[in-house]
Design an enzyme around this catalytic site. Structure first.
Site, PDB file in Angstrom:
ATOM      1  N   LYS A   1     -27.594 -13.142  53.470  1.00 44.60           N
ATOM      2  CA  LYS A   1     -28.155 -14.466  53.755  1.00 44.60           C
ATOM      3  C   LYS A   1     -27.858 -14.923  55.182  1.00 44.60           C
ATOM      4  O   LYS A   1     -28.716 -15.522  55.838  1.00 44.60           O
ATOM      5  CB  LYS A   1     -27.622 -15.482  52.744  1.00 44.60           C
ATOM      6  CG  LYS A   1     -28.119 -15.239  51.323  1.00 44.60           C
ATOM      7  CD  LYS A   1     -27.565 -16.271  50.362  1.00 44.60           C
ATOM      8  CE  LYS A   1     -28.082 -16.032  48.949  1.00 44.60           C
ATOM      9  NZ  LYS A   1     -27.541 -17.024  47.977  1.00 44.60           N
ATOM     10  N   ILE A   2     -26.644 -14.644  55.663  1.00 41.51           N
ATOM     11  CA  ILE A   2     -26.291 -15.078  57.021  1.00 41.51           C
ATOM     12  C   ILE A   2     -27.055 -14.257  58.046  1.00 41.51           C
ATOM     13  O   ILE A   2     -27.585 -14.796  59.029  1.00 41.51           O
ATOM     14  CB  ILE A   2     -24.775 -14.965  57.240  1.00 41.51           C
ATOM     15  CG1 ILE A   2     -24.024 -15.899  56.285  1.00 41.51           C
ATOM     16  CG2 ILE A   2     -24.425 -15.308  58.695  1.00 41.51           C
ATOM     17  CD1 ILE A   2     -22.509 -15.736  56.330  1.00 41.51           C
TER      18      ILE A   2
ATOM     19  N   THR B   1     -19.209 -13.110  63.937  1.00 45.63           N
ATOM     20  CA  THR B   1     -18.794 -14.267  63.142  1.00 45.63           C
ATOM     21  C   THR B   1     -18.457 -13.838  61.716  1.00 45.63           C
ATOM     22  O   THR B   1     -18.409 -14.674  60.817  1.00 45.63           O
ATOM     23  CB  THR B   1     -19.902 -15.338  63.101  1.00 45.63           C
ATOM     24  OG1 THR B   1     -21.132 -14.717  62.662  1.00 45.63           O
ATOM     25  CG2 THR B   1     -20.110 -15.981  64.455  1.00 45.63           C
ATOM     26  N   SER B   2     -18.205 -12.557  61.514  1.00 47.92           N
ATOM     27  CA  SER B   2     -17.973 -12.032  60.166  1.00 47.92           C
ATOM     28  C   SER B   2     -16.483 -11.820  59.915  1.00 47.92           C
ATOM     29  O   SER B   2     -15.820 -12.691  59.360  1.00 47.92           O
ATOM     30  CB  SER B   2     -18.759 -10.740  59.961  1.00 47.92           C
ATOM     31  OG  SER B   2     -18.652 -10.296  58.630  1.00 47.92           O
ATOM     32  N   ARG B   3     -15.944 -10.687  60.313  1.00 46.90           N
ATOM     33  CA  ARG B   3     -14.522 -10.388  60.153  1.00 46.90           C
ATOM     34  C   ARG B   3     -14.031  -9.651  61.390  1.00 46.90           C
ATOM     35  O   ARG B   3     -14.707  -8.777  61.922  1.00 46.90           O
ATOM     36  CB  ARG B   3     -14.285  -9.522  58.912  1.00 46.90           C
ATOM     37  CG  ARG B   3     -14.457 -10.266  57.590  1.00 46.90           C
ATOM     38  CD  ARG B   3     -13.356 -11.302  57.384  1.00 46.90           C
ATOM     39  NE  ARG B   3     -13.461 -11.981  56.101  1.00 46.90           N
ATOM     40  CZ  ARG B   3     -14.145 -13.105  55.890  1.00 46.90           C
ATOM     41  NH1 ARG B   3     -14.798 -13.675  56.909  1.00 46.90           N
ATOM     42  NH2 ARG B   3     -14.161 -13.667  54.699  1.00 46.90           N
TER      43      ARG B   3
ATOM     44  N   GLU C   1      -5.928 -12.760  64.007  1.00 43.96           N
ATOM     45  CA  GLU C   1      -6.003 -14.188  63.705  1.00 43.96           C
ATOM     46  C   GLU C   1      -5.232 -14.597  62.459  1.00 43.96           C
ATOM     47  O   GLU C   1      -4.884 -15.771  62.305  1.00 43.96           O
ATOM     48  CB  GLU C   1      -7.469 -14.605  63.533  1.00 43.96           C
ATOM     49  CG  GLU C   1      -8.096 -14.139  62.240  1.00 43.96           C
ATOM     50  CD  GLU C   1      -9.518 -14.658  62.055  1.00 43.96           C
ATOM     51  OE1 GLU C   1      -9.823 -15.087  60.950  1.00 43.96           O
ATOM     52  OE2 GLU C   1     -10.296 -14.632  62.996  1.00 43.96           O
TER      53      GLU C   1
ATOM     54  N   ASP D   1     -28.767  -2.165  57.690  1.00 45.82           N
ATOM     55  CA  ASP D   1     -28.010  -2.516  56.494  1.00 45.82           C
ATOM     56  C   ASP D   1     -27.981  -1.290  55.590  1.00 45.82           C
ATOM     57  O   ASP D   1     -28.984  -0.566  55.505  1.00 45.82           O
ATOM     58  CB  ASP D   1     -28.650  -3.708  55.766  1.00 45.82           C
ATOM     59  CG  ASP D   1     -27.690  -4.383  54.796  1.00 45.82           C
ATOM     60  OD1 ASP D   1     -27.236  -3.709  53.845  1.00 45.82           O
ATOM     61  OD2 ASP D   1     -27.392  -5.578  54.975  1.00 45.82           O
TER      62      ASP D   1
ATOM     63  N   HIS E   1     -12.494 -19.198  63.985  1.00 47.84           N
ATOM     64  CA  HIS E   1     -13.031 -18.971  62.636  1.00 47.84           C
ATOM     65  C   HIS E   1     -13.609 -20.261  62.062  1.00 47.84           C
ATOM     66  O   HIS E   1     -13.276 -20.673  60.949  1.00 47.84           O
ATOM     67  CB  HIS E   1     -11.930 -18.424  61.727  1.00 47.84           C
ATOM     68  CG  HIS E   1     -12.465 -17.571  60.615  1.00 47.84           C
ATOM     69  ND1 HIS E   1     -11.830 -16.437  60.158  1.00 47.84           N
ATOM     70  CD2 HIS E   1     -13.581 -17.689  59.857  1.00 47.84           C
ATOM     71  CE1 HIS E   1     -12.525 -15.894  59.165  1.00 47.84           C
ATOM     72  NE2 HIS E   1     -13.588 -16.646  58.969  1.00 47.84           N
TER      73      HIS E   1
ATOM     74  N   ASP F   1     -15.873 -15.424  66.850  1.00 50.04           N
ATOM     75  CA  ASP F   1     -15.296 -16.472  66.009  1.00 50.04           C
ATOM     76  C   ASP F   1     -14.169 -15.900  65.160  1.00 50.04           C
ATOM     77  O   ASP F   1     -13.426 -16.641  64.527  1.00 50.04           O
ATOM     78  CB  ASP F   1     -16.387 -17.069  65.096  1.00 50.04           C
ATOM     79  CG  ASP F   1     -15.907 -18.298  64.342  1.00 50.04           C
ATOM     80  OD1 ASP F   1     -15.244 -19.153  64.962  1.00 50.04           O
ATOM     81  OD2 ASP F   1     -16.193 -18.406  63.127  1.00 50.04           O
TER      82      ASP F   1
ATOM     83  N   CYS G   1     -21.783  -8.287  58.515  1.00 56.72           N
ATOM     84  CA  CYS G   1     -21.516  -7.439  57.353  1.00 56.72           C
ATOM     85  C   CYS G   1     -20.081  -7.664  56.873  1.00 56.72           C
ATOM     86  O   CYS G   1     -19.225  -8.135  57.620  1.00 56.72           O
ATOM     87  CB  CYS G   1     -21.739  -5.972  57.703  1.00 56.72           C
ATOM     88  SG  CYS G   1     -20.932  -5.433  59.215  1.00 56.72           S
ATOM     89  N   PRO G   2     -19.806  -7.332  55.608  1.00 56.72           N
ATOM     90  CA  PRO G   2     -18.444  -7.502  55.097  1.00 56.72           C
ATOM     91  C   PRO G   2     -17.505  -6.462  55.679  1.00 56.72           C
ATOM     92  O   PRO G   2     -17.943  -5.424  56.191  1.00 56.72           O
ATOM     93  CB  PRO G   2     -18.623  -7.287  53.583  1.00 56.72           C
ATOM     94  CG  PRO G   2     -19.830  -6.413  53.470  1.00 56.72           C
ATOM     95  CD  PRO G   2     -20.738  -6.822  54.595  1.00 56.72           C
TER      96      PRO G   2
END
Length: 328
Positions: free
Chosen positions: A155-156, A230-232, A261, A175, A293, A256, A203-204
């Protein structure tokens, strides 16, 4: 049912308190302290706990939660890479998350980082505050007509693709599980890296995606590429990223999230000397923009997070289908 919330701030509590009248059978207790081995014992007497992305939910902590009688872990976020799911399964603890709160919130922040790092608006603001109106060091590039590579089209990622289309960019996507109904042009990851002027990560974090941006993948990118994450933080090997920045591989970088972090995210560390210098090294580069974050941090997103978290708790309490349960 009694739920202990770890790692909460005033802004978290506000949104959950608003919903209290709708859930009279769920009792909330909020702790500012985060979840670690040392604080897990505070869960004694509760049915479940609620945690965020920066909580320690490793095997040792989960074993202590089981010992305290915890049957439910509510993640008030989408990601769960900090949860040892093998251990929760072994302990018979259910884990539920918020799979989608506001995709647009994170995607809009991703584009804000792109624009900030590209056009140096963070530096321009500081210069103007000092009555320095020169344009030295503020040169950017047009996004219009460029190619945006979206890595991860949940979705993001789809929301980011729509934003990039609004800027007049051509979109390519990668993906593992392409969304054929999205209308996006899917390419291999190598192809995306080679042709994209902007690469945005959505992505995760898994064992497969850990350090997917590394020395080898950076070498495949265009010179002058813009990278935003902006994910991980663990998607990027920070040392290789820093080397790439020093080698002038990147026009701009917006982050982010970053690897170190977890120890200080959401904390005021302005009076402390940090144990590592990674963030300071990144901030030393004029073409890097960092935030803490905060991609999720909008009124709409926090409202959705509170709603879904409490719906998850109510589903567990009443024994109905757990739509947002995380499985191995």
């Amino acid at each position: 049912m009694k739920i202990l919330f770890y790692g909460t701030r005033d802004y978290d509590q506000i949104f959950f308190d608003r919903l209290k009248p709708e859930y009279p059978d769920i009792e909330f207790t909020f702790l500012e302290s985060n979840l670690y081995k040392e604080t897990a014992s505070l869960a004694a007497g509760y049915d479940g706990i609620c945690a965020f992305v920066n909580a320690d939910l490793g095997a040792e902590v989960i074993e202590e939660l089981r010992h305290q009688g915890i049957r439910l872990i509510l993640m008030r976020c989408a990601g769960y890479n900090n949860v040892d799911l093998n251990k929760t399964a072994e302990c018979g603890i259910k884990v539920l998350r918020v799979p989608g709160y506001s995709p647009e919130a994170v995607a809009e922040h991703a584009m804000a980082l792109v624009l900030t790092a590209n056009r140096h608006t963070h530096k321009a603001y500081i210069k103007c505050r000092e009555n320095n109106f020169s344009l030295n060091g503020l040169m950017g590039v047009n996004l219009y007509g460029k190619t945006a590579g979206i890595v991860g089209t949940g979705k993001i990622g789809l929301a980011m693709a729509r934003i990039c289309q609004g800027f007049g960019m051509k979109i390519v996507a990668y993906d593992l599980y392409p969304n054929e109904s999205s209308g996006l042009e899917y390419v291999s990851l190598d192809r995306l890296l080679a042709i994209s002027d902007l690469i945005s990560l959505h992505c995760p974090l898994t064992s497969e995606t850990h350090h997917m941006i590394n020395k080898k993948s950076i070498s495949r990118m265009k010179d002058g590429v813009i990278l935003v994450n902006t994910s991980r933080g663990g998607l990027i090997c920070t040392e290789d990223l820093i080397t790439g920045i020093r080698d002038h591989k990147f026009w701009a970088v917006g982050l982010d999230v970053y690897e170190e972090e977890s120890d200080f995210v959401y904390e005021d560390m302005s009076e402390y000397i940090l144990k590592t210098s990674t963030v300071q090294r990144l901030l030393s580069f004029p073409n890097v923009a960092l935030t803490s974050h905060q991609g999720f941090f909008t009124e709409e997103a926090l409202t959705n997070i509170a709603e879904t978290t409490l719906q998850n708790a109510e589903a567990f309490r009443t024994g109905i289908e757990l739509k947002n349960e995380i499985y191995l």
